[in-house]
Design an enzyme around this catalytic site. Structure first.
Site, short mmCIF file in Angstrom:
data_model
loop_
_atom_site.label_atom_id
_atom_site.label_comp_id
_atom_site.label_asym_id
_atom_site.label_seq_id
_atom_site.Cartn_x
_atom_site.Cartn_y
_atom_site.Cartn_z
N TRP A 93 77.86 20.23 32.48
CA TRP A 93 78.18 20.43 33.89
C TRP A 93 77.73 21.86 34.28
O TRP A 93 78.14 22.82 33.61
CB TRP A 93 79.70 20.28 34.04
CG TRP A 93 80.26 20.38 35.41
CD1 TRP A 93 79.78 19.78 36.54
CD2 TRP A 93 81.43 21.11 35.80
NE1 TRP A 93 80.60 20.08 37.60
CE2 TRP A 93 81.61 20.89 37.17
CE3 TRP A 93 82.34 21.92 35.11
CZ2 TRP A 93 82.67 21.46 37.89
CZ3 TRP A 93 83.38 22.47 35.81
CH2 TRP A 93 83.55 22.25 37.18
N ASP B 263 86.96 19.58 27.81
CA ASP B 263 87.04 19.43 29.26
C ASP B 263 87.19 17.94 29.53
O ASP B 263 86.29 17.16 29.21
CB ASP B 263 85.75 19.99 29.88
CG ASP B 263 85.79 19.95 31.40
OD1 ASP B 263 86.71 19.31 31.96
OD2 ASP B 263 84.90 20.55 32.03
N ALA C 157 87.77 15.54 32.56
CA ALA C 157 87.84 15.47 34.03
C ALA C 157 87.77 14.04 34.55
O ALA C 157 87.87 13.83 35.76
CB ALA C 157 86.71 16.30 34.64
N LYS D 240 89.58 13.49 40.04
CA LYS D 240 88.92 12.19 40.11
C LYS D 240 89.90 11.06 39.89
O LYS D 240 89.92 10.10 40.65
CB LYS D 240 87.80 12.10 39.07
CG LYS D 240 87.01 13.38 38.86
CD LYS D 240 85.93 13.60 39.87
CE LYS D 240 85.52 15.06 39.87
NZ LYS D 240 84.16 15.33 40.18
N1 PLP Z 1 84.68 19.42 34.40
C1 PLP Z 1 83.71 18.56 34.65
C2 PLP Z 1 82.83 18.12 33.53
C3 PLP Z 1 83.50 18.09 35.94
O1 PLP Z 1 82.51 17.22 36.18
C4 PLP Z 1 84.35 18.53 36.99
C5 PLP Z 1 84.11 18.10 38.36
O2 PLP Z 1 83.07 17.72 38.78
C6 PLP Z 1 85.38 19.42 36.66
C7 PLP Z 1 85.52 19.84 35.36
C8 PLP Z 1 86.36 19.99 37.62
O3 PLP Z 1 86.65 19.35 38.78
P1 PLP Z 1 87.72 19.90 39.80
O4 PLP Z 1 87.68 21.39 39.78
O5 PLP Z 1 87.27 19.35 41.10
O6 PLP Z 1 89.04 19.38 39.35
#
Ligand code: PLP
Length: 394
Positions: free
Chosen positions: A127, A208, A210, A243
Site C-alpha cells: 500500500w 496490517d 484492513a 472497510k
Molecule cells: N492498510 C491498508 C493496506 C489499506 O489498504 C488501508 C486503506 O486503504 C489502510 C491500512 C487504512 O485505511 P483507513 O485509514 O481508511 O482505515
C-alpha cells in the site's frame, strides 16, 4: 515562512478520480479508489451502523473526552474480533487511532522510539501509504519480493529469501489478508514458513489488517494474524474498521502491541497513550463507539456479519464473472488468477502503457500499477472491462 514549502507529490488515486469525473463517456468504469461499492455504485452505510447510530443518538448524554487510548471497551471488542483469544489478553496493549492509517502511523512511531535504527521490510509492492509514511518519518525501508508478475500469485521463494536477511530489531510488515494492491495472498503453509523465518531471524512482525471479512470470512481472514501472534514473542497489529464496517470517514482503527509478558504490556500501554497524546490527544470516538455497540450486541452483530457476507459474496461473484468472461474471450485460463485473488483488489499485472490505453480507448480507470478495485464493477460493466482487456491486447 510559507514560501519555503515545496509542492508534495499529488496523490495518484485522487488525480485519477478527478479525471474520471471529467470523462463524459457513459460507459466509463472507475476501478481506482479503494472503497466498496454495491451494484448501484453506492458505498452504503451498513444496516447495523445505522441502527447503532440511531441508538447512540437516543442514549448518549455526553461527549466528554474518553481516554487517550480511546474507550477500553472498543479495544476489548476489537482485540476479540481480530485475535479471538490467540494470545493472553494481559500481554496486549491497545490504543484507538484515527483509522487504520493512524494505527500504521503510530506503530511506525513506536518502532522508531523503541529502535531508532530499525529497518522495516515491506512487500514489493505494498500500500503506497506505508512507503510514504515510512519515508516521511525517515525510517529505512527494505522491500521484499512479493508479487510474481508471471503467475500473478505470490513469489514465495523470493519472499522467503528476502525475509531471511532481516535481523533482530528489524520489523517485517505483513498484510494480514486481502493484500493491497495485488490481491495475491499467502496460503496457510506459506504463513507457517514465514513464521519460521521470523523466529529464526528474531525480526518483529507488524501486521496490517484492513480488510477482515472481505476475503474468505471474518475468522478465516484473521487466521494468519492469530497464528503469527501465537508463535512469536512480540508483534504489532494495525487494524482498520473503515472497510468492514463501511465507516471510512469516521476514522476508526486500533493499534495493538503484543509483548512477551505483562510488565512489558504496561509500558507499551503507557507509550501508546503517550504517542496518541503527542499527535492528536484523544482518538475519534464516534466510529469506535458504533463498532463497540455492534460487536457487543448479538442482534446488531448478526446483522453486521450478514451484510458483510453479502459484500464479500458480491465481490467473489464479480471475480468469478470476470475470470469466466475473460476465459471465454481469450480462450485461455491465463486470467484465472482473478478468481483466486481475495479482497477488494487484483493486480492485473500489465504495463502503465496498457493501463493508459484502457483509460484512453475504453474509459477504464485503474491505478498505473494495474491495480483494479473489483468492487468498482457490476454485472453490466464486467463484460465491458473484459472486452477492453482483450481489445488492448493484454
Ligand atoms: N492498510 C491498508 C493496506 C489499506 O489498504 C488501508 C486503506 O486503504 C489502510 C491500512 C487504512 O485505511 P483507513 O485509514 O481508511 O482505515
Amino acid at each position: 515562512m510559507f514560501e519555503t514549502l515545496k509542492a508534495q507529490p499529488a496523490d495518484k488515486i485522487l488525480a485519477l478520480m478527478q479525471m474520471y469525473r471529467e470523462d463524459p463517456r457513459d460507459t466509463k468504469v472507475d476501478l481506482g479508489v479503494g472503497v466498496y461499492k454495491d451494484a448501484t455504485g453506492l458505498t452504503p452505510v451498513m444496516r447495523a451502523v445505522k441502527k447503532a447510530e440511531h441508538q447512540l443518538w437516543e442514549t448518549q448524554v455526553s461527549k466528554v473526552y474518553t481516554g487517550l487510548a480511546g474507550d477500553p471497551a472498543f479495544g476489548d471488542a476489537m482485540i476479540d474480533l481480530v485475535l479471538d483469544g490467540a494470545v493472553a489478553r494481559d500481554t496486549i496493549a491497545a490504543a484507538a487511532t484515527p483509522g487504520g492509517t493512524g494505527a500504521v502511523r503510530q506503530a511506525f512511531e513506536l518502532i522508531q522510539m523503541a529502535r531508532p535504527d530499525a529497518r522495516v521490510f515491506v512487500s514489493d509492492p505494498t500500500w503506497p501509504n506505508h512507503l510514504s509514511i515510512l519515508s516521511y518519518l525517515g525510517i529505512e525501508t527494505i522491500p521484499y519480493r512479493y508479487f510474481d508478475n508471471e503467475t500473478r500469485g505470490v513469489d514465495f521463494d523470493g519472499l522467503i529469501e528476502d525475509l531471511k536477511t532481516a535481523r533482530k530489531g528489524d520489523v517485517v510488515l505483513l498484510h494480514g489478508c486481502c493484500h493491497n494492491p495485488t490481491g495475491a495472498n499467502l496460503n496457510p503453509a506459506e504463513w507457517d514458513a514465514v513464521i519460521e523465518v521470523l523466529l529464526q531471524t528474531g525480526a518483529t512482525p507488524m501486521i496490517d489488517i484492513a480488510y477482515q471479512g472481505f476475503g474468505d470470512g471474518l475468522a478465516e481472514d484473521a487466521a494468519a494474524t492469530r497464528k503469527v501472534v501465537a508463535a512469536v514473542p512480540e508483534c504489532l497489529i494495525a487494524a482498520s474498521c473503515s472497510k468492514n464496517f463501511g465507516i471510512y470517514r469516521e476514522r476508526t482503527g486500533l493499534l495493538m502491541a503484543i509483548a512477551s509478558d505483562k510488565s512489558a504490556q504496561q509500558l507499551n500501554q503507557q507509550t501508546l497513550a503517550f504517542l496518541n497524546r503527542q499527535n492528536f490527544s484523544f482518538p475519534p470516538d464516534h466510529g469506535a463507539r458504533l463498532v463497540t455497540m455492534i460487536l457487543n450486541d448479538s442482534a446488531l452483530r448478526a446483522d453486521w456479519q450478514a451484510e458483510l457476507e453479502e459484500v464479500r459474496h458480491a465481490m467473489l461473484g464479480l471475480r468469478t464473472q470476470l475470470a469466466g468472461e475473460l476465459q471465454r474471450l481469450s480462450g485461455s485460463d491465463r486470467f484465472g488468477f482473478l478468481a483466486q485473488h481475495r479482497g477488494m483488489f487484483s493486480r492485473l499485472g500489465t504495463t502503465p502503457e496498457m493501463v493508459e490505453k484502457l483509460r484512453a480507448d475504453h474509459g477504464i480507470y485503474m491505478v498505473g500499477d494495474s491495480r483494479m478495485n473489483i468492487a468498482g464493477l457490476n454485472a453490466e460493466t464486467v463484460p465491458i472491462l473484459a472486452k477492453a482487456i482483450i481489445d488492448v491486447g493484454i
